[in-house]
Design a protein around this motif. Sequence first.
Motif, PDB file in Angstrom:
ATOM      1  N   ILE A   1      -5.706  22.466  12.058  1.00 38.90           N
ATOM      2  CA  ILE A   1      -5.070  23.008  10.889  1.00 38.90           C
ATOM      3  C   ILE A   1      -6.084  23.018   9.668  1.00 38.90           C
ATOM      4  O   ILE A   1      -6.440  22.010   9.347  1.00 38.90           O
ATOM      5  CB  ILE A   1      -3.818  22.363  10.421  1.00 38.90           C
ATOM      6  N   ALA A   2      -6.434  24.085   9.081  1.00 41.05           N
ATOM      7  CA  ALA A   2      -7.422  24.373   7.922  1.00 41.05           C
ATOM      8  C   ALA A   2      -8.471  23.619   8.285  1.00 41.05           C
ATOM      9  O   ALA A   2      -9.183  23.059   7.608  1.00 41.05           O
ATOM     10  CB  ALA A   2      -6.505  23.680   6.869  1.00 41.05           C
TER      11      ALA A   2
ATOM     12  N   GLU B   1      -1.343  30.167  17.625  1.00 43.50           N
ATOM     13  CA  GLU B   1      -2.609  30.454  16.850  1.00 43.50           C
ATOM     14  C   GLU B   1      -2.506  31.540  15.900  1.00 43.50           C
ATOM     15  O   GLU B   1      -1.856  32.355  15.883  1.00 43.50           O
ATOM     16  CB  GLU B   1      -3.834  31.352  17.841  1.00 43.50           C
ATOM     17  N   HIS B   2      -3.119  31.145  14.706  1.00 39.61           N
ATOM     18  CA  HIS B   2      -2.922  31.936  13.261  1.00 39.61           C
ATOM     19  C   HIS B   2      -4.138  32.157  12.411  1.00 39.61           C
ATOM     20  O   HIS B   2      -4.775  31.090  12.284  1.00 39.61           O
ATOM     21  CB  HIS B   2      -1.755  31.266  12.487  1.00 39.61           C
ATOM     22  N   SER B   3      -4.679  33.504  12.349  1.00 41.39           N
ATOM     23  CA  SER B   3      -5.853  33.639  11.330  1.00 41.39           C
ATOM     24  C   SER B   3      -5.126  34.013   9.987  1.00 41.39           C
ATOM     25  O   SER B   3      -4.095  34.913  10.066  1.00 41.39           O
ATOM     26  CB  SER B   3      -6.645  34.778  11.992  1.00 41.39           C
ATOM     27  N   PRO B   4      -5.653  33.541   9.068  1.00 43.38           N
ATOM     28  CA  PRO B   4      -5.303  33.787   7.626  1.00 43.38           C
ATOM     29  C   PRO B   4      -5.225  35.513   7.366  1.00 43.38           C
ATOM     30  O   PRO B   4      -6.050  36.021   7.941  1.00 43.38           O
ATOM     31  CB  PRO B   4      -6.432  33.270   6.885  1.00 43.38           C
TER      32      PRO B   4
ATOM     33  N   GLN C   1       3.547  28.439   3.852  1.00 42.77           N
ATOM     34  CA  GLN C   1       3.298  28.916   5.104  1.00 42.77           C
ATOM     35  C   GLN C   1       4.065  28.120   6.373  1.00 42.77           C
ATOM     36  O   GLN C   1       4.441  27.107   6.210  1.00 42.77           O
ATOM     37  CB  GLN C   1       1.774  28.652   5.538  1.00 42.77           C
TER      38      GLN C   1
ATOM     39  N   ASP D   1      -3.098  31.630   2.655  1.00 44.04           N
ATOM     40  CA  ASP D   1      -3.000  31.214   4.264  1.00 44.04           C
ATOM     41  C   ASP D   1      -4.091  30.441   4.814  1.00 44.04           C
ATOM     42  O   ASP D   1      -5.261  30.501   4.512  1.00 44.04           O
ATOM     43  CB  ASP D   1      -3.008  32.601   5.178  1.00 44.04           C
ATOM     44  N   VAL D   2      -3.841  29.493   5.812  1.00 41.18           N
ATOM     45  CA  VAL D   2      -4.733  28.710   6.617  1.00 41.18           C
ATOM     46  C   VAL D   2      -4.803  29.071   7.871  1.00 41.18           C
ATOM     47  O   VAL D   2      -3.678  29.369   8.337  1.00 41.18           O
ATOM     48  CB  VAL D   2      -4.499  27.052   6.141  1.00 41.18           C
ATOM     49  N   ALA D   3      -5.737  28.859   8.654  1.00 38.56           N
ATOM     50  CA  ALA D   3      -5.824  29.127   9.876  1.00 38.56           C
ATOM     51  C   ALA D   3      -5.313  27.935  10.695  1.00 38.56           C
ATOM     52  O   ALA D   3      -5.414  26.874  10.274  1.00 38.56           O
ATOM     53  CB  ALA D   3      -7.335  29.484  10.303  1.00 38.56           C
ATOM     54  N   TYR D   4      -4.784  28.036  11.767  1.00 38.78           N
ATOM     55  CA  TYR D   4      -4.444  26.816  12.619  1.00 38.78           C
ATOM     56  C   TYR D   4      -4.143  27.423  14.283  1.00 38.78           C
ATOM     57  O   TYR D   4      -4.117  28.569  14.501  1.00 38.78           O
ATOM     58  CB  TYR D   4      -3.137  26.338  12.370  1.00 38.78           C
ATOM     59  N   GLU D   5      -4.740  26.465  15.137  1.00 38.63           N
ATOM     60  CA  GLU D   5      -4.347  26.845  16.453  1.00 38.63           C
ATOM     61  C   GLU D   5      -3.914  25.475  16.949  1.00 38.63           C
ATOM     62  O   GLU D   5      -4.421  24.222  16.756  1.00 38.63           O
ATOM     63  CB  GLU D   5      -5.705  26.952  17.201  1.00 38.63           C
TER      64      GLU D   5
END
Length: 119
Positions: free
Chosen positions: A46-47, A10-13, A82, A18-22
Amino acid sequence: MFEPGRLHLEHSPVQPPDVAYELIITYAPASSQDGPSMHFQVTGHIAGQPVDESFDLAADLAFNFASSIDHLARRHGLPATQVVPISLHRQYDEMFADIQHKLGRHCGDPVDARHLGKT
């Protein structure tokens, strides 16, 4: 978070580009006409766009799972600036070892040249 057969990323911008993804990556041994393989299922987003894809890698190429997942993430909108940090993630070694164990592979085992170019 890693557990055998499953990795959750998981990534928060942090910065504007940046784009968020899980992503939830599950994997299990499979069989194909070419012999043993590993089946991967990638779900999540993703995004803000849903991701639900699967792919198989021959047993001798399953070690290249991070590259395959990165290519899948690019197709679903992850920008070139990214990365999906699987290879940088501390759980990478655990996932790699689990895949090798599940497939009965060892360092130094040969790669079948016929499988190259199929990933």
